[in-house]
Design an enzyme around this catalytic site. Structure first.
Site, mmCIF file in Angstrom:
data_model
loop_
_atom_site.group_PDB
_atom_site.id
_atom_site.type_symbol
_atom_site.label_atom_id
_atom_site.label_comp_id
_atom_site.label_asym_id
_atom_site.label_seq_id
_atom_site.Cartn_x
_atom_site.Cartn_y
_atom_site.Cartn_z
ATOM 1 C CD GLU A 115 -5.255 2.370 -3.690
ATOM 2 O OE1 GLU A 115 -5.916 2.664 -3.116
ATOM 3 O OE2 GLU A 115 -4.418 2.156 -2.997
ATOM 4 C CG HIS A 133 -2.380 0.808 1.651
ATOM 5 N ND1 HIS A 133 -1.832 2.141 1.932
ATOM 6 C CD2 HIS A 133 -3.191 0.566 0.796
ATOM 7 C CE1 HIS A 133 -2.814 3.289 1.333
ATOM 8 N NE2 HIS A 133 -3.437 1.892 1.135
#
Lengths: 227, 227, 227, 227
Positions: D144, D96
């Site tokens: 992302e 992430h």
């Protein structure tokens, strides 16, 4: 903040298979049994995903193996103090040799833990680093020469000057912080030597977590401090 | 170890385009000129690939912006103290807020630098971290609140308590280590305020390195300390 | 971008004492001599503080051992592509096993290097990681099983499937990227085996940098590819 | 390995106070209710210390926010796949943007997860990094753009080329890996746009975890995919 009675035996479960999941619960219960039966102070530090189940299974202090410095919000995957508190955890190891932290993050984590009432044990590798760690106001410092961790050769018997040097250097500037030691601790004789050198407890892992007979090891370890 | 006269102005060239390659040499020469003309102590910290050419161009102390903790051998890409010495570098910044280090590595780097005769300036972010840094025996500690770095708002005028707190906390346990400060320092007034608070010099970057008129900025900065 | 003739022998100086400072210059000159005398392609990767002096001493391609991903500005201690270019460096190793990088930073560094005309060699540890590295469009990928690095046991003779697997997996999706290998390469036989497996060159360090007779080692290495 | 029905809505609880401890359980139950009521596929990723209690409270897939690459043994504070499995976790986010990993560790973690039957979602920041991530054989890749994460500006509406570019580049070499997207996703319109661009689901956090009315947000999100 939780009161940790001294001297204390802190058991780090690391990621040993024998101390994972339901086996973490079983090992923590064994630690609890010995702690209560012999009136000694034992704390356990299971893996982070195992914390909640261990907290709910035992009535001795449960510590995290790590805590990050961030605030609630955008910190995917980080271990926040607030979340440890929500799960009944009462303290944490910081800066273990297998998980070294930046100095600024150690200070921020300790400061955060203090504000949340979490007990902190900052791991260090030698006397000067121990003094530095003590400067940021943790509950305890645990000096552990990395080369002896998991070695079966105890710091208290093979490198006593690491412990006495840490005690002398910290006490010259700080009377409060608890001083622990670790690395290769596996027997009551190791614990006794550590305490004679001024350590107020020990941090250990493999001798208990990897043992086929952890109860026997625990009983040996607590022999010099039992009531 | 090189003697750094106090108070000192330390100029961090960071990776500013205006202070890269041949422009690093030009800026370092300008610092040298001002240092000699006004009898002030200025050290420069260019980028690591620029160190050799700057060392060979000026006669003021040249510092590295970073140094790693490893020994000679298998450390591809690391910046070793031995190699800095071979290139005429006399000191190094450590743990800058843009390059934070683990506590154990700060101590190992300082210890290594001390053995090699390299002057160390450990950057920190607040008074407790400054005391911790001072504990590992560097030449100097430079406290810099990260949020003010590059802001143009000087720590010495906007957060004087950071400097005085650092000075008080360090001096309670350590009389020797040099104490510097930085973040947002850009004028002689900022320098003067810093020194009145007990700082023995300043660490700065953008005010000089990004300026169209670095000589004017330098002259302003050294005004309160010129002879 | 510099044209690196294939097959290529890339010599990583690491932080070996025998390849630091003026000794880096001497070793680079030796590499240049052998390259020219035998018509082979040799590139050298000295330590970052030594780059400028080596660039100015030899007429073979000089690479950095590492490059960071940042832009000019606030990146104290980082190694920027722009600064490498200013110092005459023509390429860089990235992600060496002694200096692993985050995936996003590898991509950003390669992208930056491509825009600056710097040749990139991304080091990897196995075939799938090699394919991943090739995906971000570097000049070359160098597969090196970490356990063999510095071992004296050559990847090309002891683990040929690592090289052939890397070649097969990369060529299935990418016809352009140069494929190198390394780890334990020390003789011409090792080089020959590597090239037969589809490698277009080798990356090595200790066999040359630590040798008492580096010229002999170099001559052995280039034997299978000399003209 | 758990079967994750597509399209999927993955909810990352991050470290939001509103999704911590018992509140994590409440939010996970709400996700479960909506998933079952509307026949949509929702997975939740609570904080690591909350995993066990959430796993025991709901009957939808529970993912970790992170997993480390190590083996059982000496990895204090690390999050091991084996321990996730022991606690009923069925998958994990990796890499992430708030927890970036080294390339070699991403590959090792994915390989370990595959051997344990854990579903992996590797987060990435742009199309080339997405192709690299897909190369190491995870279950899914979630692209992302970091600058949009938590921004309220959806990637699918503001930067559709990131999604379509990722889909095109990955599908040219890999037909199997699931492709997700995230950053700023907060409404059904955002989800619909993402799916039209070729995404097979979305990864989101703040829109649900920080909402005063998470049920309303969830119902909006699943509108385009409900049965």
């Amino acid at each position: 903040m939780v009161n940790i009675e001294l001297p204390v035996i802190a058991i780090n479960f690391k990621t040993y298979t024998q101390a994972t999941g339901e086996k973490a619960v079983i090992l923590a219960r064994l630690c609890e049994k010995v702690a209560k039966e012999y009136g000694v102070s034992i704390v356990v530090a299971p893996q982070i995903p195992d914390l909640y189940r261990v907290v709910n299974a035992v009535d001795i202090p449960v510590f995290s193996q790590h805590m990050d410095a961030g605030e609630p919000g955008r910190f995917t995957g980080h271990v926040l103090g607030e979340t440890l508190v929500e799960n009944g955890v009462v303290g944490t190891l910081l800066n273990h040799s297998e998980n070294r932290m930046q100095l600024a993050d150690i200070e921020a984590s300790v400061s955060k833990a203090n504000s949340l009432g979490l007990y902190t044990i900052v791991c260090t590798n030698n006397p000067p680093v121990s003094v530095a760690a003590a400067s940021v106001n943790p509950s305890a410092v645990a000096v552990e020469p990395p080369e002896l961790i998991g070695s079966g050769i105890s710091v208290s018997q093979s490198q006593p000057e690491i412990i006495s040097g840490t005690v002398d250097m910290i006490r010259a500037v700080n009377k409060e912080v608890v001083i622990l030691c670790g690395a290769g601790i596996g027997t009551g004789t190791d614990v006794e030597a550590a305490i004679k050198l001024g350590s107020q407890g020990v941090l250990l892992a493999s001798a208990v977590a990897k043992s086929d007979k952890p109860e026997d090891v625990l009983k040996s370890l607590i022999e010099p401090i039992r009531k």
